[in-house]
Design a protein around this motif. Structure first.
Motif, PDB file in Angstrom:
ATOM      1  N   THR A   1       0.752  -1.117   0.033  1.00 51.64           N
ATOM      2  CA  THR A   1      -0.099   0.085   0.041  1.00 51.64           C
ATOM      3  C   THR A   1       1.057   1.319  -0.019  1.00 51.64           C
ATOM      4  OG1 THR A   1       0.136   0.077   2.391  1.00 51.64           O
ATOM      5  CG2 THR A   1      -1.651  -1.235   1.304  1.00 51.64           C
ATOM      6  N   ASN A   2       0.292   2.403  -0.161  1.00 47.40           N
ATOM      7  CA  ASN A   2       1.115   3.629  -0.274  1.00 47.40           C
ATOM      8  C   ASN A   2       1.642   4.010   1.088  1.00 47.40           C
ATOM      9  OD1 ASN A   2       0.887   4.285  -2.824  1.00 47.40           O
ATOM     10  ND2 ASN A   2      -0.844   5.331  -2.927  1.00 47.40           N
ATOM     11  N   ASP A   3       0.533   3.789   2.112  1.00 51.05           N
ATOM     12  CA  ASP A   3       0.950   4.062   3.502  1.00 51.05           C
ATOM     13  C   ASP A   3       2.310   3.127   3.947  1.00 51.05           C
ATOM     14  OD1 ASP A   3       0.731   5.102   6.057  1.00 51.05           O
ATOM     15  OD2 ASP A   3       0.070   3.125   6.769  1.00 51.05           O
ATOM     16  N   MET A   4       2.239   1.969   3.483  1.00 52.61           N
ATOM     17  CA  MET A   4       3.605   1.120   3.779  1.00 52.61           C
ATOM     18  C   MET A   4       4.541   1.450   2.900  1.00 52.61           C
ATOM     19  SD  MET A   4       4.175  -1.833   5.253  1.00 52.61           S
ATOM     20  CE  MET A   4       4.621  -3.676   4.954  1.00 52.61           C
ATOM     21  N   LYS A   5       4.484   1.913   1.700  1.00 50.46           N
ATOM     22  CA  LYS A   5       5.764   2.515   0.952  1.00 50.46           C
ATOM     23  C   LYS A   5       6.232   3.538   1.539  1.00 50.46           C
ATOM     24  CE  LYS A   5       4.038   0.719  -3.764  1.00 50.46           C
ATOM     25  NZ  LYS A   5       3.518   1.157  -4.761  1.00 50.46           N
ATOM     26  N   ASN A   6       5.340   4.661   2.050  1.00 51.80           N
ATOM     27  CA  ASN A   6       5.880   5.712   2.798  1.00 51.80           C
ATOM     28  C   ASN A   6       6.661   5.498   4.019  1.00 51.80           C
ATOM     29  OD1 ASN A   6       4.594   7.449   0.905  1.00 51.80           O
ATOM     30  ND2 ASN A   6       2.933   7.775   2.156  1.00 51.80           N
ATOM     31  N   LYS A   7       6.233   4.582   4.715  1.00 54.69           N
ATOM     32  CA  LYS A   7       6.918   3.929   6.105  1.00 54.69           C
ATOM     33  C   LYS A   7       8.351   3.285   5.654  1.00 54.69           C
ATOM     34  CE  LYS A   7       2.765   3.074   8.772  1.00 54.69           C
ATOM     35  NZ  LYS A   7       1.985   2.157   9.530  1.00 54.69           N
ATOM     36  N   VAL A   8       8.201   2.575   4.547  1.00 54.27           N
ATOM     37  CA  VAL A   8       9.593   1.944   4.031  1.00 54.27           C
ATOM     38  C   VAL A   8      10.631   3.068   3.590  1.00 54.27           C
ATOM     39  CG1 VAL A   8      10.695   0.562   2.290  1.00 54.27           C
ATOM     40  CG2 VAL A   8       8.619  -0.271   3.470  1.00 54.27           C
ATOM     41  N   ALA A   9       9.919   3.940   3.119  1.00 58.67           N
ATOM     42  CA  ALA A   9      11.056   4.963   2.571  1.00 58.67           C
ATOM     43  C   ALA A   9      11.262   5.906   3.676  1.00 58.67           C
ATOM     44  CB  ALA A   9      10.178   5.967   1.742  1.00 58.67           C
TER      45      ALA A   9
ATOM     46  N   ILE B   1       6.710  -8.562   7.962  1.00 59.51           N
ATOM     47  CA  ILE B   1       5.356  -8.154   8.738  1.00 59.51           C
ATOM     48  C   ILE B   1       5.672  -6.889   9.441  1.00 59.51           C
ATOM     49  CG2 ILE B   1       4.091  -9.124  10.742  1.00 59.51           C
ATOM     50  CD1 ILE B   1       5.113 -11.902  10.012  1.00 59.51           C
ATOM     51  N   PRO B   2       4.745  -6.085   9.040  1.00 52.99           N
ATOM     52  CA  PRO B   2       4.968  -4.502   9.929  1.00 52.99           C
ATOM     53  C   PRO B   2       4.717  -4.997  11.427  1.00 52.99           C
ATOM     54  CG  PRO B   2       3.047  -4.594   7.992  1.00 52.99           C
ATOM     55  CD  PRO B   2       3.743  -5.894   8.340  1.00 52.99           C
ATOM     56  N   ALA B   3       5.933  -4.593  12.108  1.00 55.74           N
ATOM     57  CA  ALA B   3       5.857  -4.764  13.696  1.00 55.74           C
ATOM     58  C   ALA B   3       5.502  -3.479  14.406  1.00 55.74           C
ATOM     59  CB  ALA B   3       7.092  -5.718  13.935  1.00 55.74           C
ATOM     60  N   ASN B   4       5.704  -2.380  13.864  1.00 56.57           N
ATOM     61  CA  ASN B   4       5.680  -1.214  14.502  1.00 56.57           C
ATOM     62  C   ASN B   4       4.134  -0.796  15.397  1.00 56.57           C
ATOM     63  OD1 ASN B   4       4.076  -0.734  12.498  1.00 56.57           O
ATOM     64  ND2 ASN B   4       5.051   1.250  12.078  1.00 56.57           N
ATOM     65  N   LYS B   5       3.317  -1.525  15.176  1.00 56.03           N
ATOM     66  CA  LYS B   5       2.015  -1.448  15.959  1.00 56.03           C
ATOM     67  C   LYS B   5       2.154  -2.346  17.142  1.00 56.03           C
ATOM     68  CE  LYS B   5      -0.998  -0.167  12.293  1.00 56.03           C
ATOM     69  NZ  LYS B   5      -2.357  -0.726  11.457  1.00 56.03           N
TER      70      LYS B   5
ATOM     71  N   MET C   1       9.318  -7.154  10.894  1.00 57.11           N
ATOM     72  CA  MET C   1       9.839  -8.594  11.398  1.00 57.11           C
ATOM     73  C   MET C   1       9.858  -9.062  10.028  1.00 57.11           C
ATOM     74  SD  MET C   1      10.617  -9.151  14.445  1.00 57.11           S
ATOM     75  CE  MET C   1      10.153  -8.386  15.980  1.00 57.11           C
ATOM     76  N   VAL C   2      11.075  -9.828   9.610  1.00 57.53           N
ATOM     77  CA  VAL C   2      11.310 -10.675   8.210  1.00 57.53           C
ATOM     78  C   VAL C   2      11.425 -11.814   8.598  1.00 57.53           C
ATOM     79  CG1 VAL C   2      12.527 -10.626   5.910  1.00 57.53           C
ATOM     80  CG2 VAL C   2      12.010  -8.348   7.092  1.00 57.53           C
ATOM     81  N   LEU C   3      10.756 -12.795   8.147  1.00 52.94           N
ATOM     82  CA  LEU C   3      10.797 -14.241   8.303  1.00 52.94           C
ATOM     83  C   LEU C   3      11.319 -15.061   6.990  1.00 52.94           C
ATOM     84  CD1 LEU C   3       7.244 -14.882  10.224  1.00 52.94           C
ATOM     85  CD2 LEU C   3       9.452 -14.125  11.180  1.00 52.94           C
TER      86      LEU C   3
ATOM     87  N   THR D   1       2.171 -16.517  12.444  1.00 54.00           N
ATOM     88  CA  THR D   1       0.829 -16.396  13.089  1.00 54.00           C
ATOM     89  C   THR D   1       0.924 -15.455  14.453  1.00 54.00           C
ATOM     90  OG1 THR D   1       0.283 -18.424  12.363  1.00 54.00           O
ATOM     91  CG2 THR D   1      -1.057 -17.697  14.138  1.00 54.00           C
ATOM     92  N   LEU D   2       1.890 -15.878  15.067  1.00 55.79           N
ATOM     93  CA  LEU D   2       2.243 -15.093  16.336  1.00 55.79           C
ATOM     94  C   LEU D   2       2.267 -13.506  16.014  1.00 55.79           C
ATOM     95  CD1 LEU D   2       2.892 -14.888  19.316  1.00 55.79           C
ATOM     96  CD2 LEU D   2       5.509 -14.906  18.666  1.00 55.79           C
ATOM     97  N   TRP D   3       2.677 -12.908  14.964  1.00 58.59           N
ATOM     98  CA  TRP D   3       3.053 -11.390  14.627  1.00 58.59           C
ATOM     99  C   TRP D   3       1.857 -11.029  13.775  1.00 58.59           C
ATOM    100  CZ3 TRP D   3       5.913  -7.966  17.019  1.00 58.59           C
ATOM    101  CH2 TRP D   3       6.796  -8.560  17.672  1.00 58.59           C
ATOM    102  N   THR D   4       0.990 -11.905  13.500  1.00 56.37           N
ATOM    103  CA  THR D   4      -0.200 -11.244  12.445  1.00 56.37           C
ATOM    104  C   THR D   4      -1.527 -11.669  13.221  1.00 56.37           C
ATOM    105  OG1 THR D   4      -0.113 -13.491  11.058  1.00 56.37           O
ATOM    106  CG2 THR D   4       1.300 -11.565  10.449  1.00 56.37           C
TER     107      THR D   4
END
Length: 157
Positions: A2-10, A42-46, A54-56, A124-127
């Motif tokens: 998503t655009n929101d995710m792209k902005n966070k990555v940037a 997996i976005p983990a900041n929330k 988190m990257v698996l 599953t734990l993180w999502t």
């Protein structure tokens, strides 16, 4: 993405570059180069303040898992070539190779062999969201405690 995710990555990418740590795009590139299987971001900041992602990644063997960790460390060293102070990712579990955690600042990479990935089911734990209507049962807490003990045993093998 998503655009929101792209902005966070940037935004994260620019802050990680300042620290000399690997950003999410660099981590994904390295994982692709070493042919890590079943990579999940997996976005983990929330869920926590100490990581944005988190990257698996699955290694086909303990050797492959160790190779994933070494490739990320090498990329970090290469990125900082000529710097007065080199900041390397923290690595845990590399001796055993079944579950290796590479802490690159705001990106935490879990490189697991296939058996460890299936057993611990970190995705599953993180999502999964806990419902307020479904409180954690004592048996579930005991399972979590047992999993933590087994995880720590893996790190100290």
């Amino acid at each position: 993405m998503t655009n929101d995710m792209k902005n966070k990555v940037a935004a994260f990418s620019s802050s990680a570059a300042k620290e000399g740590l690997l950003d999410l795009q660099e981590v994904e590139t390295v994982l692709s180069e070493v042919k890590a299987d079943d990579v999940k971001v997996i976005p983990a900041n929330k869920h926590c303040k100490w990581a944005d992602f988190m990257v698996l990644a699955t290694g086909r063997s303990t050797w492959h898992g160790k190779n994933i960790a070494q490739a990320l460390i090498y990329k970090s060293k290469k990125k900082q070539k000529g710097a007065q102070r080199v900041v390397l990712p923290t690595v845990e579990g590399q001796e055993g190779g079944k579950w290796i955690v590479i802490d690159s600042g705001k990106v935490i990479v879990h490189a697991l062999d296939e058996n460890a990935k299936a057993y611990y089911n970190l995705e599953t734990l993180w999502t999964t969201k806990l419902s307020e209507k479904e409180p954690i049962q004592e048996a579930d807490l005991e399972d979590l405690r047992e999993g933590q003990k087994q995880m720590m045993a893996l790190f100290h093998e």
